[in-house]
Design a protein around this motif. Structure first.
Motif, mmCIF file in Angstrom:
data_model
loop_
_atom_site.group_PDB
_atom_site.id
_atom_site.type_symbol
_atom_site.label_atom_id
_atom_site.label_comp_id
_atom_site.label_asym_id
_atom_site.label_seq_id
_atom_site.Cartn_x
_atom_site.Cartn_y
_atom_site.Cartn_z
ATOM 1 N N PHE A 1 -3.243 -92.484 18.143
ATOM 2 C CA PHE A 1 -3.569 -93.889 18.000
ATOM 3 C C PHE A 1 -3.567 -94.239 16.524
ATOM 4 O O PHE A 1 -3.649 -93.396 15.661
ATOM 5 N N ARG B 1 -5.725 -100.325 12.425
ATOM 6 C CA ARG B 1 -5.163 -101.377 11.624
ATOM 7 C C ARG B 1 -6.290 -102.218 11.056
ATOM 8 O O ARG B 1 -7.109 -102.741 11.797
ATOM 9 N N HIS C 1 6.117 -107.871 24.100
ATOM 10 C CA HIS C 1 6.936 -107.000 23.247
ATOM 11 C C HIS C 1 8.383 -107.492 23.212
ATOM 12 O O HIS C 1 9.011 -107.573 22.152
ATOM 13 N N ASP D 1 -4.891 -106.163 23.428
ATOM 14 C CA ASP D 1 -5.233 -105.898 22.036
ATOM 15 C C ASP D 1 -5.045 -104.419 21.690
ATOM 16 O O ASP D 1 -4.681 -104.076 20.564
ATOM 17 N N THR D 2 -5.265 -103.545 22.676
ATOM 18 C CA THR D 2 -5.183 -102.102 22.449
ATOM 19 C C THR D 2 -3.746 -101.598 22.463
ATOM 20 O O THR D 2 -3.426 -100.628 21.765
ATOM 21 N N VAL D 3 -2.866 -102.256 23.224
ATOM 22 C CA VAL D 3 -1.500 -101.735 23.362
ATOM 23 C C VAL D 3 -0.456 -102.541 22.597
ATOM 24 O O VAL D 3 0.693 -102.108 22.496
ATOM 25 N N GLY E 1 0.828 -103.996 19.087
ATOM 26 C CA GLY E 1 0.659 -103.860 17.654
ATOM 27 C C GLY E 1 1.393 -104.907 16.857
ATOM 28 O O GLY E 1 1.696 -104.699 15.689
ATOM 29 N N GLY F 1 -4.743 -109.337 15.703
ATOM 30 C CA GLY F 1 -4.880 -108.828 17.049
ATOM 31 C C GLY F 1 -4.886 -109.953 18.062
ATOM 32 O O GLY F 1 -4.548 -111.105 17.767
ATOM 33 N N GLU G 1 -9.004 -102.009 14.141
ATOM 34 C CA GLU G 1 -8.485 -102.156 15.495
ATOM 35 C C GLU G 1 -7.797 -100.875 15.936
ATOM 36 O O GLU G 1 -7.000 -100.299 15.196
ATOM 37 N N ARG H 1 -5.153 -98.973 18.305
ATOM 38 C CA ARG H 1 -3.946 -99.273 19.076
ATOM 39 C C ARG H 1 -3.413 -97.995 19.702
ATOM 40 O O ARG H 1 -3.327 -96.957 19.046
#
Length: 363
Positions: free
Chosen positions: A2, A5, A111, A139-141, A143, A184, A235, A237
């Protein structure tokens, strides 16, 4: 691996200039700028109360997801002056029916849109019940530096004082703000801008239901200005799992006179993780703690969170996490803890110490 950021937050003010409309219903309006000067916003509609219609079953009854994204946008005066809008219907469901497959579709479409330079920002319309979970997952996946903003409503589109049009207008306004980059995923409702990590729904019906627990909002929005403020944040990711599958992780709610029955059943049902919505700072009864020990011995990852709503669940306070092999959730509530644990397990992270390092990133 991970990545972390650091996203700077600083006080800024941004006023959107009057811009030309782009949709068919505004084709005859006078313009002050060429169409190409407007930023491009992709609106991904998923349903929810913001797309709801009143139902006669009660004074406040309504059916979520009864209006399409196109119809929703058509009911927001002036939004076409902020951006060139393209609407796509990802789903049209009540947010209690939100699921991981819709999450994957949203993440992949976002994406794709940015990779192909189709849009400068994305706005997602969503029901409020699970908005914080969708926002946290994305938000987690994701970037991307481009803005991604979720919005919704507490009242259906046919209500006398529907809040959806104002929320939608302000969400687009935040999305086209240059200061929204590199922040984010954001949630915008009730004139307030929230970060996905901290925002939670806190009231069943109030317009100001969304609050940023432990940290406060990251900005404000109104018809005149968008303003961001606050300290930097870190954050986490993680890669989006390619197989579109998230492992089974159960949330178990702690209470007085609690036994271990639900814990044992979750292990028997094949759960790879358990999140405890614990009492106080993540506590459970001695009988339940013995059940968690059995779960850990069976290879299940156990995260201690809290049912309280505010505050942190720290390690080794009333529970010896080192001795029991447990993970403390820190600032994440049970529903967000579940999502982060699912994503970690899906990415092959299955050691409690490794998982704890991600939950505690920045703390």
């Amino acid at each position: 691996m991970f990545s972390l950021r650091v996203l700077p937050f600083f006080l800024v003010s941004f006023s959107v200039m009057t811009m030309s409309p782009v949709n068919a219903r505004a084709a005859d309006m006078q313009t002050t700028q060429p169409q190409t000067a407007l930023p491009r916003v992709l609106v991904l509609a998923t349903g929810g109360t913001i797309s709801g219609k009143a139902d006669a079953r009660s004074a406040i009854g309504y059916d979520a997801g009864a209006v399409t994204g196109e119809q929703l946008i058509a009911g927001v005066p002036g939004v076409e002056k902020l951006a060139r809008l393209k609407v796509e219907q990802i789903s049209n469901i009540a947010s209690q029916n939100m699921n991981s497959q819709v999450w994957f579709r949203l993440a992949e479409r976002i994406h794709e849109a940015f990779a192909r330079n189709e849009a400068d920002a994305v706005v997602i319309t969503h029901g409020t019940d699970t908005m914080e979970e969708t926002a946290f997952f994305l938000d987690t996946v994701i970037g991307e530096s481009h803005p991604v903003v979720l919005t919704g409503a507490m009242r259906p589109s046919t209500a006398i004082s529907a809040d959806g049009p104002a929320n939608m207008y302000e969400a687009v306004k935040v999305a086209v703000s240059p200061q929204a980059h590199n922040r984010g995923v954001l949630v915008v409702l009730d004139d307030t801008v929230h970060a996905a990590r901290w925002v939670s729904k806190t009231h069943t019906t109030a317009l100001e239901t969304f609050q940023s627990r432990n940290a406060g909002p990251v900005g404000t929005a109104d018809p005149a200005n968008v303003r961001f403020f606050g300290p930097p944040r870190i954050e986490v990711r993680l890669p989006l799992p390619q197989n579109h599958l998230l492992p089974k992780v159960e949330i178990i709610y702690a209470h007085a006179d609690m036994d271990a029955a639900q814990i044992d059943e979750a292990v028997k049902a094949g759960a790879r993780g358990i999140v405890i919505a614990g009492m106080g700072d993540g506590n459970v009864s001695q009988e339940a703690l013995a059940g968690l020990d059995r779960a850990v011995k069976a290879g299940v990852i156990v995260v201690r969170s809290s049912r309280v709503g505010d505050g942190f669940v720290n390690r080794n306070v009333e529970v010896d996490d080192d001795q029991h092999g447990l993970v403390a959730s820190f600032d994440l509530n049970p529903q967000k803890s579940r999502i982060l644990l699912q994503l970690l397990l899906a990415n092959g992270r299955n050691r409690p110490a490794d998982i704890q390092s991600v939950f505690g990133a920045g703390y």
